[in-house]
Scaffold this motif. Sequence first.
Motif, PDB file in Angstrom:
ATOM      1  N   PHE A   1       0.414   3.123  -3.840  1.00  0.00           N
ATOM      2  CA  PHE A   1      -0.879   3.836  -4.147  1.00  0.00           C
ATOM      3  C   PHE A   1      -0.731   5.151  -3.062  1.00  0.00           C
ATOM      4  O   PHE A   1       0.148   5.108  -1.942  1.00  0.00           O
ATOM      5  CB  PHE A   1      -1.977   3.136  -3.522  1.00  0.00           C
ATOM      6  CG  PHE A   1      -1.942   1.730  -4.301  1.00  0.00           C
ATOM      7  CD1 PHE A   1      -2.208   1.857  -5.656  1.00  0.00           C
ATOM      8  CD2 PHE A   1      -1.936   0.686  -3.574  1.00  0.00           C
ATOM      9  CE1 PHE A   1      -2.427   0.806  -6.302  1.00  0.00           C
ATOM     10  CE2 PHE A   1      -2.010  -0.409  -4.349  1.00  0.00           C
ATOM     11  CZ  PHE A   1      -2.242  -0.471  -5.819  1.00  0.00           C
ATOM     12  N   SER A   2      -1.436   6.425  -3.293  1.00  0.00           N
ATOM     13  CA  SER A   2      -1.593   7.232  -2.391  1.00  0.00           C
ATOM     14  C   SER A   2      -2.454   6.845  -1.380  1.00  0.00           C
ATOM     15  O   SER A   2      -2.995   5.800  -1.593  1.00  0.00           O
ATOM     16  CB  SER A   2      -1.966   8.471  -3.236  1.00  0.00           C
ATOM     17  OG  SER A   2      -3.495   8.097  -3.499  1.00  0.00           O
ATOM     18  N   LYS A   3      -2.404   7.603  -0.016  1.00  0.00           N
ATOM     19  CA  LYS A   3      -3.294   6.954   0.958  1.00  0.00           C
ATOM     20  C   LYS A   3      -4.843   7.036   0.490  1.00  0.00           C
ATOM     21  O   LYS A   3      -5.491   6.029   0.734  1.00  0.00           O
ATOM     22  CB  LYS A   3      -3.019   8.030   2.307  1.00  0.00           C
ATOM     23  CG  LYS A   3      -3.803   7.876   3.265  1.00  0.00           C
ATOM     24  CD  LYS A   3      -3.654   8.744   4.504  1.00  0.00           C
ATOM     25  CE  LYS A   3      -4.497   8.173   5.750  1.00  0.00           C
ATOM     26  NZ  LYS A   3      -4.124   9.001   6.923  1.00  0.00           N
ATOM     27  N   LYS A   4      -5.232   8.060  -0.313  1.00  0.00           N
ATOM     28  CA  LYS A   4      -6.723   8.269  -0.647  1.00  0.00           C
ATOM     29  C   LYS A   4      -6.924   6.947  -1.569  1.00  0.00           C
ATOM     30  O   LYS A   4      -8.050   6.226  -1.409  1.00  0.00           O
ATOM     31  CB  LYS A   4      -6.875   9.474  -1.262  1.00  0.00           C
ATOM     32  CG  LYS A   4      -8.352   9.784  -1.879  1.00  0.00           C
ATOM     33  CD  LYS A   4      -8.558  11.080  -2.285  1.00  0.00           C
ATOM     34  CE  LYS A   4      -9.808  11.210  -2.701  1.00  0.00           C
ATOM     35  NZ  LYS A   4     -10.716  10.259  -3.708  1.00  0.00           N
TER      36      LYS A   4
ATOM     37  N   TYR B   1      -5.384   3.976  -1.908  1.00  0.00           N
ATOM     38  CA  TYR B   1      -5.635   2.715  -1.151  1.00  0.00           C
ATOM     39  C   TYR B   1      -6.642   2.793  -0.418  1.00  0.00           C
ATOM     40  O   TYR B   1      -7.257   1.682  -0.132  1.00  0.00           O
ATOM     41  CB  TYR B   1      -4.097   2.633  -0.406  1.00  0.00           C
ATOM     42  CG  TYR B   1      -4.099   1.605   0.849  1.00  0.00           C
ATOM     43  CD1 TYR B   1      -3.884   0.469   0.380  1.00  0.00           C
ATOM     44  CD2 TYR B   1      -4.628   2.246   2.065  1.00  0.00           C
ATOM     45  CE1 TYR B   1      -4.026  -0.620   1.249  1.00  0.00           C
ATOM     46  CE2 TYR B   1      -4.762   0.569   2.769  1.00  0.00           C
ATOM     47  CZ  TYR B   1      -4.347  -0.568   2.588  1.00  0.00           C
ATOM     48  OH  TYR B   1      -4.506  -1.583   3.301  1.00  0.00           O
TER      49      TYR B   1
ATOM     50  N   LYS C   1       0.874  -1.236  -0.062  1.00  0.00           N
ATOM     51  CA  LYS C   1       0.174   0.103   0.066  1.00  0.00           C
ATOM     52  C   LYS C   1       0.793   1.305  -0.057  1.00  0.00           C
ATOM     53  O   LYS C   1       0.441   2.191  -0.640  1.00  0.00           O
ATOM     54  CB  LYS C   1      -0.934  -0.118   1.089  1.00  0.00           C
ATOM     55  CG  LYS C   1      -0.387   0.215   2.470  1.00  0.00           C
ATOM     56  CD  LYS C   1      -1.327   0.043   3.772  1.00  0.00           C
ATOM     57  CE  LYS C   1      -0.643   0.009   5.133  1.00  0.00           C
ATOM     58  NZ  LYS C   1      -1.643  -0.005   6.196  1.00  0.00           N
ATOM     59  N   LYS C   2       2.082   1.240   0.749  1.00  0.00           N
ATOM     60  CA  LYS C   2       2.844   2.198   0.683  1.00  0.00           C
ATOM     61  C   LYS C   2       3.691   2.719  -0.489  1.00  0.00           C
ATOM     62  O   LYS C   2       4.261   3.905  -0.935  1.00  0.00           O
ATOM     63  CB  LYS C   2       3.740   2.435   1.896  1.00  0.00           C
ATOM     64  CG  LYS C   2       2.960   2.313   3.296  1.00  0.00           C
ATOM     65  CD  LYS C   2       3.820   2.418   4.562  1.00  0.00           C
ATOM     66  CE  LYS C   2       3.048   2.538   5.732  1.00  0.00           C
ATOM     67  NZ  LYS C   2       4.089   2.331   6.808  1.00  0.00           N
TER      68      LYS C   2
END
Length: 262
Positions: A227-230, A232, A223-224
């Motif tokens: 992808f961006s946090k949003k 993900y 995930k890190k």
Amino acid sequence: MHQHFDGFDDEQWDEFKWEAHLNEVEKKSEQLRKFIASDPKGNTPRWITLLQESQNEDDAFEAYVEEELLMDEAYFPEDEDDWEDEEDEWDDEDFLFGFNMDQEDFMDFDEDDDLDDFDEGDEWKSLSDDYMYSDYAELESLDIYLDAKDLAVDILKMAESIHPKHQSKEFQEFVDEVLKIGAKIAGGHSFGFDQDYIGANIAYSKKALNCANHALELLQSFKKSLFSKKLYQDLHARLFELRNDIGIYIQELRDQFRLGLE
């Protein structure tokens, strides 16, 4: 249309007997896939090739599902007599020349949930009242398939935006697992909701659930890095909800199967 199967030892097949057979089907279909693949070493995921061969991501997903169903369908014999000897092994090369390409396509929850009453002669509603099924329901009217398709198409679009050097084996496997969710739901739906076949529908749906669970695990692992946090959070929420909906769907199919035994 799948032929009528009496099952093992002339007993009606439940989800577990269907699941055992589907495991064997998957082994054989994987061998067949390698036999006819242009990339026999498996260096290029099939979904990448389909993206290159298709006009858009929707077409690539449809082609993926159709191919998966045909691979499985290859090992569902048309005649009941073919089921008499479960130990026989089929020869992939001999089979290819006789394969009829025109034949029709084809989280375990607690099982103590209360059952809704329904009229056996009519369409039946699910426990959540979100779905309605009948033996003649179209795949495109099944909400969990539509959700699986939408997610898969979006994942394909996202995958095309990621440079190949950043596409790890885990990422490619993630995309493949997401695509398989819809394919397995479609495989189960092709058997319908009749009492003789609903066990196969359940078994296929359980495989869709396993794919969703595995995809969630893979998504969390990178995930890190990708992808961006949003993005993900959006992907995780959609995949998590789809996983849960498939679990509910499985329980509803089980309830329908049990009611048919009464």
